[in-house]
Design a protein around this motif. Structure first.
Motif, PDB file in Angstrom:
ATOM      1  N   ASN A 157       0.826  -1.211   0.000  1.00  0.00           N
ATOM      2  CA  ASN A 157       0.000   0.000   0.000  1.00  0.00           C
ATOM      3  C   ASN A 157       0.867   1.270   0.000  1.00  0.00           C
ATOM      4  OD1 ASN A 157       1.019  -0.347   2.515  1.00  0.00           O
ATOM      5  ND2 ASN A 157      -0.894   0.125   3.609  1.00  0.00           N
ATOM      6  N   TYR A 158       2.006   1.132  -0.674  1.00  0.00           N
ATOM      7  CA  TYR A 158       2.974   2.238  -0.693  1.00  0.00           C
ATOM      8  C   TYR A 158       2.369   3.569  -1.114  1.00  0.00           C
ATOM      9  CZ  TYR A 158       6.899   5.105  -2.393  1.00  0.00           C
ATOM     10  OH  TYR A 158       7.769   6.112  -2.650  1.00  0.00           O
ATOM     11  N   ARG A 159       1.678   3.581  -2.261  1.00  0.00           N
ATOM     12  CA  ARG A 159       1.145   4.839  -2.770  1.00  0.00           C
ATOM     13  C   ARG A 159       0.137   5.454  -1.790  1.00  0.00           C
ATOM     14  NH1 ARG A 159       2.828   6.429  -7.555  1.00  0.00           N
ATOM     15  NH2 ARG A 159       1.320   8.109  -7.455  1.00  0.00           N
ATOM     16  N   GLU A 160      -0.650   4.580  -1.222  1.00  0.00           N
ATOM     17  CA  GLU A 160      -1.637   5.044  -0.253  1.00  0.00           C
ATOM     18  C   GLU A 160      -0.935   5.670   0.967  1.00  0.00           C
ATOM     19  OE1 GLU A 160      -4.877   2.983   2.630  1.00  0.00           O
ATOM     20  OE2 GLU A 160      -4.390   1.907   0.755  1.00  0.00           O
ATOM     21  N   LYS A 161       0.066   4.946   1.451  1.00  0.00           N
ATOM     22  CA  LYS A 161       0.814   5.434   2.606  1.00  0.00           C
ATOM     23  C   LYS A 161       1.462   6.787   2.323  1.00  0.00           C
ATOM     24  CE  LYS A 161       2.062   2.166   6.078  1.00  0.00           C
ATOM     25  NZ  LYS A 161       1.473   2.601   7.252  1.00  0.00           N
ATOM     26  N   LEU A 162       2.082   6.868   1.147  1.00  0.00           N
ATOM     27  CA  LEU A 162       2.811   8.095   0.813  1.00  0.00           C
ATOM     28  C   LEU A 162       1.831   9.262   0.637  1.00  0.00           C
ATOM     29  CD1 LEU A 162       5.492   9.409   0.346  1.00  0.00           C
ATOM     30  CD2 LEU A 162       5.502   8.573  -1.998  1.00  0.00           C
ATOM     31  N   THR A 163       0.690   8.973  -0.016  1.00  0.00           N
ATOM     32  CA  THR A 163      -0.327  10.017  -0.152  1.00  0.00           C
ATOM     33  C   THR A 163      -0.705  10.547   1.224  1.00  0.00           C
ATOM     34  OG1 THR A 163      -1.190   8.831  -2.050  1.00  0.00           O
ATOM     35  CG2 THR A 163      -2.596  10.554  -1.090  1.00  0.00           C
ATOM     36  N   LYS A 164      -0.950   9.634   2.147  1.00  0.00           N
ATOM     37  CA  LYS A 164      -1.316  10.055   3.504  1.00  0.00           C
ATOM     38  C   LYS A 164      -0.228  10.893   4.152  1.00  0.00           C
ATOM     39  CE  LYS A 164      -4.870   7.053   5.281  1.00  0.00           C
ATOM     40  NZ  LYS A 164      -5.054   5.658   5.736  1.00  0.00           N
ATOM     41  N   ALA A 165       1.023  10.449   3.935  1.00  0.00           N
ATOM     42  CA  ALA A 165       2.147  11.173   4.530  1.00  0.00           C
ATOM     43  C   ALA A 165       2.195  12.602   3.980  1.00  0.00           C
ATOM     44  CB  ALA A 165       3.461  10.462   4.250  1.00  0.00           C
ATOM     45  N   TYR A 166       2.041  12.727   2.653  1.00  0.00           N
ATOM     46  CA  TYR A 166       2.051  14.065   2.054  1.00  0.00           C
ATOM     47  C   TYR A 166       0.917  14.918   2.611  1.00  0.00           C
ATOM     48  CZ  TYR A 166       5.626  13.265  -1.541  1.00  0.00           C
ATOM     49  OH  TYR A 166       6.803  13.042  -2.196  1.00  0.00           O
ATOM     50  N   GLU A 167      -0.245  14.324   2.675  1.00  0.00           N
ATOM     51  CA  GLU A 167      -1.388  15.105   3.151  1.00  0.00           C
ATOM     52  C   GLU A 167      -1.213  15.505   4.612  1.00  0.00           C
ATOM     53  OE1 GLU A 167      -4.614  12.637   1.935  1.00  0.00           O
ATOM     54  OE2 GLU A 167      -4.916  13.779   0.069  1.00  0.00           O
ATOM     55  N   PHE A 168      -0.695  14.576   5.397  1.00  0.00           N
ATOM     56  CA  PHE A 168      -0.432  14.838   6.810  1.00  0.00           C
ATOM     57  C   PHE A 168       0.555  16.011   6.951  1.00  0.00           C
ATOM     58  CE2 PHE A 168       1.822  13.074  10.790  1.00  0.00           C
ATOM     59  CZ  PHE A 168       0.888  13.610  11.649  1.00  0.00           C
ATOM     60  N   ALA A 169       1.613  15.947   6.147  1.00  0.00           N
ATOM     61  CA  ALA A 169       2.632  16.989   6.208  1.00  0.00           C
ATOM     62  C   ALA A 169       2.052  18.336   5.778  1.00  0.00           C
ATOM     63  CB  ALA A 169       3.818  16.625   5.329  1.00  0.00           C
ATOM     64  N   LEU A 170       1.304  18.339   4.680  1.00  0.00           N
ATOM     65  CA  LEU A 170       0.796  19.614   4.179  1.00  0.00           C
ATOM     66  C   LEU A 170      -0.259  20.200   5.121  1.00  0.00           C
ATOM     67  CD1 LEU A 170       0.733  18.864   0.359  1.00  0.00           C
ATOM     68  CD2 LEU A 170       2.352  20.288   1.640  1.00  0.00           C
ATOM     69  N   ASP A 171      -1.027  19.330   5.771  1.00  0.00           N
ATOM     70  CA  ASP A 171      -1.988  19.844   6.747  1.00  0.00           C
ATOM     71  C   ASP A 171      -1.273  20.516   7.922  1.00  0.00           C
ATOM     72  OD1 ASP A 171      -4.129  19.103   5.305  1.00  0.00           O
ATOM     73  OD2 ASP A 171      -4.564  17.263   6.451  1.00  0.00           O
TER      74      ASP A 171
END
Lengths: 551, 551
Positions: free
Chosen positions: B108-122
């Protein structure tokens, strides 16, 4: 119409118009006058001694110029005008020399010169630099012709008396006079000499020690400086300190004499000398009067009423002299003088002093009325004070302070709260825009716990007092709500204060914003923050001072 | 037992014992740790992040060391501990890169990374330097595989949303993102692109202008400085000023947005950033809370109760966080917090806050009791305040201020003069030698016009208070007699004061002697001397300050 005929001199005269104490400008004109005929020079010299009436050096310059032109009648009139007032050693030497040199042809020459010497020694014989006058007088006495045993004895006695006075005085080079005295006694009578000399050894040792000890400091005293009003510049302050240490040194009874009259004379002589240079320095006049007063009390305690009374009169004369001649605008001296006379129960005189102050158009009468009221209360009771207040109210020159003083006097002294409130209200009609006044009234009301009236006054004050002066009123309002109100009204005042002051002082207030909260929570010396925190917050207490050393 | 194995390191550890904020010493140890195995290094890094919990740089150093040794479970635990608390851009970049590089193998790499990006940008997407995260995320979205129209549309929508968020944020180099966005829209649909681009032009211009305008100042903000308690040194004050101007700049709504929630978020983000560097600076916490509170009120006025309530809760959390984690000894924050909750009528909570303060052994409870009493009076009436006072009296740590506050509260608030006097007398038994206490009591009595008791208390105070602290009592006594007494008693007090103080401070008093007379005759701001005279007299007012600008 300038006096000077030169461009430089006229420039100097121009300068003196804006600053009559400009010594350099005077110097230029004096030099010009010294090259002139006396009738022209006199015009300038008169201006000079009127400007600097205590300056011995300038009187001497004037007199020497008249002497140079052999205007001896003028010279003598000048001596009459200045000698007693200006105990300046060089001026007095000039006088003695004048008598010695000019009166030689007179039949009563010796008599005249003796009188001149005695006059000089009585007045400036305490001056450390009067040695030459003492020596000249002794020499003069020694060389006087006399025939007959009676006359011889008289001469010896006068010489002995003069010698003994001289050696008991701290003079520069007093040791030479001592030596000459020893020789004199030995010359008179070998066997008696020993006793005389032994007797006086202690006294002359003290005098010699004293002269030595103070020699250096004494030399740094500037005794020629033409007097100016206080400026507070470092040189002036340093000279004042030197004079004070000289005076204190005299007060410490350096000669260890038991004769308190002599001691007092020496100290007052020191004050006189100091006041030749600083005649416009209120506190020196005051301190001298204080000293004289304490001596008078001391004499009374010692059981010497005659000396005590004499000194007491001198105190009064001293004050009178200070406000009549030098400091007619010094409230401090008026008040000290009044209090002094009040202490002696000369109430009539106190009234006269206050009246004199009130007649002086130059003075703001407010503080005079207040002190006058206080005096009247003490001596005549509240009725007397009310008479003064009544008068003060009618005087258009009196300020709001009179109302505050009168109101508080009714409260504290006659315990009439209602009367006090009435007076405050009366004043409010006139001084409602005066922040000091309103603050005093507010203070009174809040301490009375008169919540409603206080609140009304707060609002009234904030609408009447010019906004830039409302800072303290806001602070008080805030404190008031902090004591009495709820949080909402407290925060409301805080907000209103902030908004009102922000417009006026936006920059200062921005810092205040953060620190207002410190003021909200501090209590007496307890702070809601540590010292380093206050520092980074740039906290300043209400009074504007940076707080240090808290908690 | 030192951790370091080198002499230099052990010296550094020694230094840290006396000053745990010594950055140079920490630097030596960090360098040593970086060369060590993780199990040893970890011991030091743990100490480091406990000492500097808000310092992103140190957390990053620690994490990078664990990464270097591939201790990924440790790394993730560390991120969990710090990320949410430390909004430090480099730390967050490190996190995103970690997920990108290390999680590659996961299904689920892409999913994880998407979450990480969103978490960071929030969390840190508002940081001016977060541009690279935005860019990476956009790139990542662009390169994602997707099949089918639905998935394509979803991808386009997500990209558009992300682009639009980025270009509305003041980022460094935001113009590149704008350009890329234009290309993106043009690529999607030539005809719609124009409308999209036109729509967003104003917003991206504002963001670009904003980023440009603050670029230089922003760069001088030191975001890496390990936090220390306030010291007040110039560098620190300068940084605080820079942070404040950055915060004020955000407050001025630089992006000219109508969305007040976004504005508030931006400002609070700025405060968070500032507090990473200055977490021990009380007033920054306080100011941020004030801002948030004002925003909450603003929202309520605007008719947005949900946002308003949410912000109001945030204010409480903010205060709670400050005293729980960083400033458990800051009375100011306790009081501001209490007042805030009192304003919201959460009285239970206010009690809890005061209790929390009283439980803190490190704190002097006096001021807490006083504020607690005031709160109780406002909310529960005088009875409530008395309960607090009762407790304060039993607490051996409370000081005399509590008695003063309680007595004056009875006087001002419940108008019970007798009760006030009783409390003052009660306190006098314990604090009779405390000059502040006696002065407050004297002040109360003289304002009450209670002459006899005042006189008794004056004498008592002068016999009990240590002589070196009697200065103000003498002054008050003098003022009292000046209001009420006759000249003799006035002069008697003046003399007694002078004699008593002279023994203690002979030097200071000698100057006072001359100037005491000024105090005797001055009234409010009226002086019996001119300013230049006060200067040469070295006059200082009672408060010790040199008076200027008088008369």
């Amino acid at each position: 119409q300038p006096w000077s005929t030169t461009a430089e001199g006229q420039r100097a005269e121009g300068k003196l118009k804006s600053n009559p104490y400009d010594i350099d400008a005077w110097g230029i004109l004096i030099r010009e006058a010294q090259g002139q005929h006396s009738s022209r020079a006199r015009i300038l010299f008169e201006k000079l001694v009127i400007q600097f009436p205590t300056c011995g050096r300038f009187w001497k310059t004037y007199i020497e110029h008249e002497m140079g032109h052999r205007n001896y009648d003028k010279v003598e009139k000048l001596f009459q005008r200045c000698l007693k007032r200006v105990l300046h050693i060089d001026l007095w030497k000039c006088y003695v020399n004048y008598v010695r040199d000019v009166k030689r042809e007179l039949s009563n020459y010796r008599e005249k010169l003796t009188k001149a010497y005695e006059f000089a020694l009585d007045n400036v014989g305490l001056d450390m630099n009067s040695t030459s006058i003492w020596k000249d007088f002794i020499h003069f006495l020694k060389t006087s012709d006399c025939t007959g045993t009676f006359a011889e004895t008289q001469k010896t006695n006068q010489l002995r008396k003069t010698y003994q006075r001289a050696i008991a005085t701290a003079l520069q080079g007093v040791e030479n006079i001592w030596k000459s005295y020893s020789d004199f006694e030995t010359g008179c009578n070998q066997s008696l000499a020993k006793k005389f000399i032994e007797d006086k050894t202690r006294v002359q040792m003290a005098a010699r020690r004293t002269a030595k000890a103070f020699e250096t400091d004494y030399r740094s005293l500037n005794k020629n400086g033409p007097p100016t009003p206080p400026t507070g510049n470092p040189k002036e302050l340093q000279q004042i300190d030197l004079w004070k240490s000289y005076i204190n040194w005299e007060k410490s009874n350096v000669l260890q004499t038991d004769d308190m009259v002599t001691l007092t004379k020496r100290v007052m002589f020191a004050y006189e000398q100091c006041l030749l240079v600083f005649p416009y320095h209120t506190h020196i006049w005051y301190e001298a009067a204080q000293y004289l007063e304490s001596r008078s009390k001391f004499m009374a305690e010692r059981g010497e009423p005659i000396h005590s009374n004499q000194m007491a009169e001198e105190v009064a004369n001293w004050y009178e002299r200070s406000i009549s001649h030098f400091l007619p605008d010094s409230l401090l001296l008026y008040f000290a003088y009044s209090d002094y006379e009040e202490g002696r129960m000369k109430y009539e005189k106190v009234h006269k002093i206050y009246e004199k102050g009130l007649e002086n158009e130059e003075l703001d009468p407010t503080l005079i009325y207040i002190q006058y009221m206080k005096f009247a209360r003490r001596v005549e009771g509240i009725q007397g004070a009310r008479v003064v207040f009544h008068r003060a109210r009618k005087d258009t020159k009196s300020k709001h302070h009179v109302y505050i003083a009168a109101a508080l006097m009714e409260y504290y002294s006659s315990k009439l709260t209602i009367t006090a409130l009435k007076i405050f209200d009366l004043g409010l009609k006139k001084f409602g825009a005066e922040s000091t006044y309103v603050l005093a009234y507010l203070d009174f009301l809040t301490h009375l716990n008169d919540e409603n009236n206080a609140r009304v006054l707060f609002e009234k004050a904030l609408s009447q007092v010019p906004p830039e002066q409302t800072g303290e009123i806001w602070d008080k309002f805030y404190e008031f709500e902090n004591n009495i109100g709820d949080l909402t009204s407290l925060l409301k005042v805080e907000k209103r204060r902030f908004e009102s002051l922000e417009e006026l002082l936006p920059e200062r207030m921005k810092e205040k914003e953060a620190t207002a909260v410190v003021d909200r929570y501090k209590y007496l010396d307890l702070y809601p923050c540590a010292e380093n925190e206050l520092k980074v917050m740039k906290y300043r207490s209400r009074s504007g001072q940076l707080e240090v050393g808290v908690k």
